[in-house]
Design a protein around this motif. Structure first.
Motif, short mmCIF file in Angstrom:
data_model
loop_
_atom_site.label_atom_id
_atom_site.label_comp_id
_atom_site.label_asym_id
_atom_site.label_seq_id
_atom_site.Cartn_x
_atom_site.Cartn_y
_atom_site.Cartn_z
N PRO A 1 24.79 108.10 -28.75
CA PRO A 1 25.78 108.66 -27.83
C PRO A 1 25.24 109.06 -26.47
CG PRO A 1 25.19 110.24 -29.55
CD PRO A 1 24.57 108.94 -29.93
N HIS A 2 23.92 109.27 -26.34
CA HIS A 2 23.38 109.74 -25.07
C HIS A 2 22.61 108.64 -24.32
CE1 HIS A 2 24.43 113.79 -26.32
NE2 HIS A 2 23.77 113.60 -27.45
N ARG B 1 24.90 92.89 -31.85
CA ARG B 1 26.18 92.94 -32.55
C ARG B 1 26.30 94.17 -33.46
NH1 ARG B 1 25.76 87.75 -36.69
NH2 ARG B 1 23.81 88.30 -37.72
N TYR B 2 25.20 94.93 -33.61
CA TYR B 2 25.26 96.17 -34.39
C TYR B 2 25.20 97.42 -33.50
CZ TYR B 2 24.22 93.13 -38.37
OH TYR B 2 24.25 92.14 -39.32
N MET B 3 25.10 97.23 -32.17
CA MET B 3 24.93 98.36 -31.27
C MET B 3 26.29 98.82 -30.71
SD MET B 3 21.60 98.97 -31.04
CE MET B 3 21.36 99.84 -29.49
N VAL B 4 26.48 100.13 -30.67
CA VAL B 4 27.64 100.73 -30.02
C VAL B 4 27.10 101.61 -28.89
CG1 VAL B 4 29.62 102.26 -30.27
CG2 VAL B 4 28.99 100.73 -32.14
N LEU B 5 27.39 101.21 -27.65
CA LEU B 5 26.81 101.89 -26.49
C LEU B 5 27.85 102.76 -25.80
CD1 LEU B 5 24.76 98.95 -24.98
CD2 LEU B 5 24.01 100.67 -26.62
N PRO B 6 27.43 103.90 -25.30
CA PRO B 6 28.34 104.75 -24.51
C PRO B 6 28.44 104.22 -23.10
CG PRO B 6 26.20 105.77 -24.63
CD PRO B 6 26.11 104.50 -25.43
N ARG B 7 28.93 105.06 -22.20
CA ARG B 7 29.03 104.69 -20.79
C ARG B 7 27.62 104.67 -20.18
NH1 ARG B 7 33.06 107.43 -16.32
NH2 ARG B 7 32.20 106.39 -14.50
N VAL B 8 26.91 103.59 -20.44
CA VAL B 8 25.52 103.51 -20.03
C VAL B 8 25.42 103.20 -18.55
CG1 VAL B 8 24.65 102.82 -22.28
CG2 VAL B 8 25.47 101.09 -20.70
N THR B 9 24.31 103.60 -17.96
CA THR B 9 24.07 103.32 -16.55
C THR B 9 23.57 101.91 -16.34
OG1 THR B 9 23.56 105.64 -16.17
CG2 THR B 9 22.75 104.06 -14.53
N ARG B 10 22.72 101.43 -17.25
CA ARG B 10 22.11 100.12 -17.05
C ARG B 10 21.83 99.46 -18.40
NH1 ARG B 10 19.71 97.26 -13.09
NH2 ARG B 10 17.95 95.92 -13.58
N VAL B 11 22.19 98.19 -18.51
CA VAL B 11 21.88 97.38 -19.69
C VAL B 11 21.22 96.10 -19.24
CG1 VAL B 11 22.81 96.17 -21.70
CG2 VAL B 11 23.85 98.32 -20.97
N VAL B 12 20.03 95.82 -19.76
CA VAL B 12 19.32 94.59 -19.45
C VAL B 12 19.00 93.89 -20.77
CG1 VAL B 12 17.28 93.55 -18.38
CG2 VAL B 12 18.29 95.61 -17.40
N LEU B 13 19.50 92.67 -20.94
CA LEU B 13 19.22 91.87 -22.12
C LEU B 13 18.51 90.58 -21.68
CD1 LEU B 13 22.65 92.11 -23.97
CD2 LEU B 13 20.70 93.65 -24.13
N VAL B 14 17.34 90.34 -22.21
CA VAL B 14 16.59 89.12 -21.90
C VAL B 14 16.38 88.38 -23.21
CG1 VAL B 14 14.51 88.15 -20.88
CG2 VAL B 14 15.42 90.31 -20.03
N LYS C 1 33.45 97.26 -24.48
CA LYS C 1 33.25 98.69 -24.68
C LYS C 1 33.05 99.41 -23.35
CE LYS C 1 31.13 97.60 -29.10
NZ LYS C 1 29.85 97.27 -29.74
N ARG C 2 32.33 98.75 -22.44
CA ARG C 2 32.10 99.35 -21.13
C ARG C 2 33.39 99.41 -20.32
NH1 ARG C 2 27.39 99.91 -18.96
NH2 ARG C 2 28.15 99.28 -16.91
N MET C 3 34.21 98.38 -20.45
CA MET C 3 35.44 98.34 -19.66
C MET C 3 36.40 99.46 -20.07
SD MET C 3 35.32 96.06 -17.31
CE MET C 3 33.65 96.68 -17.14
N GLN C 4 36.32 99.88 -21.34
CA GLN C 4 37.15 100.99 -21.76
C GLN C 4 36.77 102.27 -21.01
OE1 GLN C 4 36.72 101.23 -26.00
NE2 GLN C 4 37.54 99.18 -26.35
N GLU C 5 35.50 102.36 -20.60
CA GLU C 5 35.04 103.53 -19.86
C GLU C 5 35.34 103.42 -18.36
OE1 GLU C 5 33.82 106.09 -21.30
OE2 GLU C 5 33.62 105.30 -23.33
N TYR C 6 35.61 102.20 -17.88
CA TYR C 6 35.88 101.97 -16.46
C TYR C 6 37.24 101.29 -16.29
CZ TYR C 6 30.87 102.80 -16.03
OH TYR C 6 29.62 103.34 -16.09
N PRO C 7 38.32 101.96 -16.63
CA PRO C 7 39.62 101.28 -16.62
C PRO C 7 40.13 100.95 -15.23
CG PRO C 7 39.88 103.62 -17.08
CD PRO C 7 38.41 103.36 -17.08
N TYR C 8 39.62 101.59 -14.19
CA TYR C 8 40.19 101.38 -12.85
C TYR C 8 39.19 100.82 -11.85
CZ TYR C 8 43.60 104.49 -14.95
OH TYR C 8 44.49 105.06 -15.80
#
Length: 587
Positions: free
Chosen positions: A286-287, A305-318, A346-353
């Motif tokens: 959650p944090h 596919r098993y991760m649930v992320l909150p309103r994160v500042t940065r996500v980098v996947l390589v 999931k991120r878009m739910q935190e940034y609806p506008y």
């Protein structure tokens, strides 16, 4: 009054011949200076700020701040009595370590030890002396090499509690190690982290960084972390995916997670992911504010596919590609990109506008790296969302795989929430075909700004012309207002597929069929005055051109010295490049 005393002392100094008497007189004169009337607490605070500024602006080995101990007797005594001034223990020369440990008294220490494979005995003894004060160490950084002294260092860490330790970093290295995926998983590491390190007492530990360490996943060190970095975990220490997920679930307070070559590997012949484990609980952190994962694409997709992320500042996947044949690239791209849409949703739910931006890049990495696909999600302080997608491959890959690379690029782009994208930047050193572009452009209904650089421009122009044929019902890119093209040769290729011809036809069709116009700009492009004039007429706006032409070698002058043969459709002046001027004159 002070000036009179100073004058009297000056006269006595001139008359004195005894060295001891001179020293006393000079100390008395220094005591009359205004700075000498500063309280010792203020003076030592200034010393601490000087040390911090010296190490921050220059480097940790900058010792110019030590000059304060040579100004006068009172300054030296104040500096020696300030324990906090000596807490960053130095080991070069080794004799300094013992003296700084003595001067630091019981203050929390910062210890940075770097030992080469054949470190001098004096330096090793100094490091071991510092590690006898583990209970006073707040920050401990160990950089160890394959050597017999490693066991001696670890033994010292097992015998003491780390009462004030907040940051622990153990970076192991091996001169024989090469950064190759096949060798990474075979490496057994050189440092085994015991389960009873620090006597299982480190109540304040929050930041842990491990590289090339064998580790037990139930080690107590992981319990209360807010920052964790795992890099190159040997295959002998890697657990199964369910065990690794259980390990992540333990760290509920985690804010920063960096994983590099640490996830359990599937066999080299496994090219598809099995269905997710239905009874496997999801990992909820959650944090979490930063997530960085650098793994084989298959394993990266499996984890996400098993991760649930909150309103994160940065996500980098390589996700690195494990196999050498270009035709097998989709084996990495498919499972990797399948894990991305759920992350974005999931991120878009935190940034609806908030609007979103997309940055796409195709390029070569440094020699020796494998095919890599890299999507990144970031949020700016203004609240809007940015997504970065990269497609990398080795410089020895041939153009025979361009169609496969185009498909993989399109797949990565389509994994982003294109219905939210308002700004797109695309940088490519190699071609992306028109069919892949059509798949992408049909989803960019909200895009307002589009910036294209390099070889991707040519396929884009052909796709834009195809999408503007009268037989199509939907308006392509209905909200596009600004198009910027960089590093392109508008007379390339020859024939009807020429960049200039495709752009002109698309802009004319857009204006005539839909009454829509675009503001067009060129940066570092080869464009003739005739081409510029026709394009300005098609887009109904003045076109801005600037920069010295640089097309990454595409359509440039041939090696034999002959100019690139251009199509007659570009106007009569076929060799006049437009540079910084915007009034149609030659640059």
């Amino acid at each position: 009054m002070q000036s009179e005393k100073r004058q009297i002392i000056d006269e006595q100094i001139q008359a004195a011949t005894d060295p001891g008497r001179l020293l006393i007189l000079r100390s008395s004169r220094n005591a009359l200076a205004p700075v000498s009337r500063l309280p010792e607490a203020i003076l030592t605070t200034i010393f601490l700020l000087l040390r911090r500024n010296s190490t921050f602006v220059h480097d940790l080995d900058d010792l110019t701040w030590l000059h304060v101990t040579h100004v006068c007797r009172s300054w030296r005594q104040a500096a020696l009595d300030c324990a906090l001034l000596w807490t960053d223990i130095l080991f070069d020369p080794p004799d300094w370590a013992a003296e700084m440990l003595r001067r630091s008294k019981s203050a929390p220490l910062s210890v940075d030890i770097s030992l080469e494979p054949h470190a001098a005995v004096s330096k090793l003894d100094a490091a071991c002396l510092a590690l006898t004060r583990v209970s006073h160490i707040r920050t401990l950084h160990l950089e160890l090499a394959a050597s017999d002294y490693t066991e001696r260092i670890i033994h010292l860490l097992r015998t003491q509690s780390a009462d004030v330790l907040e940051h622990l970093s153990i970076q192991c290295s091996d001169d024989t190690w090469q950064r190759d995926p096949e060798e990474i998983v075979q490496s057994r590491g050189i440092c085994e982290l015991p389960v009873d390190i620090f006597g299982k007492v480190a109540p304040r530990l929050q930041r842990l960084e491990l590289r090339l360490c064998q580790v037990s996943w139930n080690n107590f060190l992981f319990d209360n972390l807010t920052f964790l970095s795992l890099e190159i975990v040997p295959s002998s220490s890697r657990s199964s995916m369910p065990q690794f997920l259980d390990f992540l679930r333990r760290m509920k307070g985690l804010k920063n997670l960096h994983i590099t070559d640490a996830i359990p590997l599937r066999g080299p012949f496994v090219k598809t992911l099995p269905p997710p484990i239905a009874e496997q609980p999801l990992v909820v952190l959650p944090h979490l504010s930063t997530l960085y994962v650098y793994e084989c694409a298959l394993e990266c997709g499996d984890l996400m596919r098993y991760m649930v992320l909150p309103r994160v500042t940065r996500v980098v996947l390589v996700g690195t590609h494990r196999w050498s044949r270009p035709a097998s690239l989709p084996c990495s791209a498919i499972p990797f990109t399948d894990a991305i849409p759920s992350l974005h949703s999931k991120r878009m739910q935190e940034y609806p506008y908030h609007p979103a931006r997309l940055f796409v890049r195709q390029h070569f990495p440094s020699l020796g790296q494998r095919f890599t696909c890299l999507p990144v999600a970031t949020t700016s302080q203004a609240g809007d969302v940015s997504f970065i997608t990269e497609l990398r491959w080795d410089s020895d890959r041939t153009h025979d795989s361009d169609d496969v690379l185009s498909q993989c690029t399109a797949r990565l782009i389509l994994a982003s929430p294109l219905d939210r994208i308002q700004s797109v930047t695309f940088l490519s050193y190699f071609f992306m075909d028109s069919q892949a572009w059509i798949l992408v452009l049909e989803h960019l209904a909200e895009v307002q700004e589009l910036h294209l650089t390099g070889a991707c421009v040519y396929g884009f122009a052909q796709a834009l012309r195809t999408l503007h044929t009268p037989s199509r019902d939907n308006i392509p890119l209905p909200k596009l207002s600004t198009l910027t093209i960089s590093n392109a040769q508008l007379s390339y290729p020859l024939g009807s597929g020429q960049l200039f011809v495709a752009l002109r036809d698309a802009l004319l069709s857009r204006a005539l069929s839909y009454g829509l116009s675009i503001k067009l700009a060129f940066t570092k492009c080869h464009i003739t005055a005739g081409q510029l004039e026709e394009l300005e007429a098609a887009c109904i706006h003045p076109i801005e051109c600037n920069g010295e032409p640089d097309t990454f070698g595409i359509g440039e002058i041939q090696d034999d010295g002959s100019d690139f043969e251009e199509s007659d459709e570009g106007g009569e002046d076929t060799h006049a490049d437009i540079g910084d001027e915007t009034d149609g004159s030659d640059a």
